[in-house]
Design an enzyme around this catalytic site. Structure first.
Site, PDB file in Angstrom:
ATOM      1  N   HIS A  44       0.833  -1.210   0.000  1.00 54.83           N
ATOM      2  CA  HIS A  44       0.000   0.000   0.000  1.00 54.83           C
ATOM      3  C   HIS A  44       0.861   1.250   0.000  1.00 54.83           C
ATOM      4  O   HIS A  44       2.032   1.225   0.355  1.00 54.83           O
ATOM      5  CB  HIS A  44      -0.903   0.008   1.236  1.00 54.83           C
ATOM      6  CG  HIS A  44      -0.110   0.045   2.514  1.00 54.83           C
ATOM      7  ND1 HIS A  44       0.444  -1.092   3.064  1.00 54.83           N
ATOM      8  CD2 HIS A  44       0.248   1.067   3.317  1.00 54.83           C
ATOM      9  CE1 HIS A  44       1.106  -0.766   4.171  1.00 54.83           C
ATOM     10  NE2 HIS A  44       1.016   0.547   4.343  1.00 54.83           N
TER      11      HIS A  44
ATOM     12  N   HIS B   9       5.584   6.079  -1.394  1.00 53.49           N
ATOM     13  CA  HIS B   9       6.367   4.855  -1.502  1.00 53.49           C
ATOM     14  C   HIS B   9       5.534   3.643  -1.107  1.00 53.49           C
ATOM     15  O   HIS B   9       4.483   3.774  -0.480  1.00 53.49           O
ATOM     16  CB  HIS B   9       7.606   4.931  -0.600  1.00 53.49           C
ATOM     17  CG  HIS B   9       7.286   4.809   0.855  1.00 53.49           C
ATOM     18  ND1 HIS B   9       6.785   5.869   1.603  1.00 53.49           N
ATOM     19  CD2 HIS B   9       7.353   3.755   1.707  1.00 53.49           C
ATOM     20  CE1 HIS B   9       6.579   5.463   2.852  1.00 53.49           C
ATOM     21  NE2 HIS B   9       6.921   4.180   2.941  1.00 53.49           N
TER      22      HIS B   9
END
Length: 172
Positions: free
Chosen positions: A34, A115
């Site tokens: 995620h 990220h």
């Protein structure tokens, strides 16, 4: 209860990212790959209902976001965390910023760095080996994020979806 707000990549992209995570990320079984939009925070049921209303409003005003991942990076020397760098876009920054207003509990601990973590909690030697190996790979991932999720943590540490918010959908 602990909550967070994340965007999950599509299933094929999750599968590709999990090929790294299953070996190097001890949180592999606790949460799918995620992009964290708002790190964990505490809230009671009443506050969550208020946040759901606000998150619906944010989703209504957000268009799908094309993401590009073509680099492995790290948070070293602060932590031995290795991640896939999501190329920053103004849309991603705006989305995260919308979840850090006075309406939302919790302060930012770190600056927003788009990220997806692939390795963490590594010893120094493991970090050197893994980063050296993974950073040589040619990574070219394109995806479109068209929703985000309010997630919460169960007693066993697993994160699960509380509610999903689709971009551009008219919520009532």
């Amino acid at each position: 209860m602990k909550y967070g707000i994340v965007a999950f990549p599509t299933k094929p992209v999750q599968d590709e990212i999990n090929s790294y995570r299953k070996r190097y990320d001890p949180h592999y079984a606790l949460v799918p790959p995620h992009l964290t939009l708002k790190e964990e925070f505490e809230a009671n049921d009443q506050k969550i209902e208020e946040l759901v209303t606000e998150l619906k409003h944010i989703a209504n005003q957000t268009d799908p976001i094309a993401i590009s991942i073509n680099k492995v990076s790290t948070f070293a020397p602060v932590t031995n965390t290795i991640y896939l760098k999501v190329e920053p876009t103004q849309q991603l920054y705006d989305l995260s910023d919308n979840m850090h207003t006075e309406k939302f509990p919790g302060e930012r601990t770190y600056s927003f760095v788009p990220h997806i973590t692939i390795a963490q909690e590594l010893t120094d030697d493991e970090y050197s080996d893994v980063y050296g190996s993974i950073s040589m790979k040619d990574i070219q991932i394109r995806d479109t994020i068209d929703r985000f999720n309010l997630v919460y943590q169960l007693d066993n540490g697993i994160w699960t979806v509380y509610e999903t918010f689709v971009f551009g959908k008219e919520y009532v």
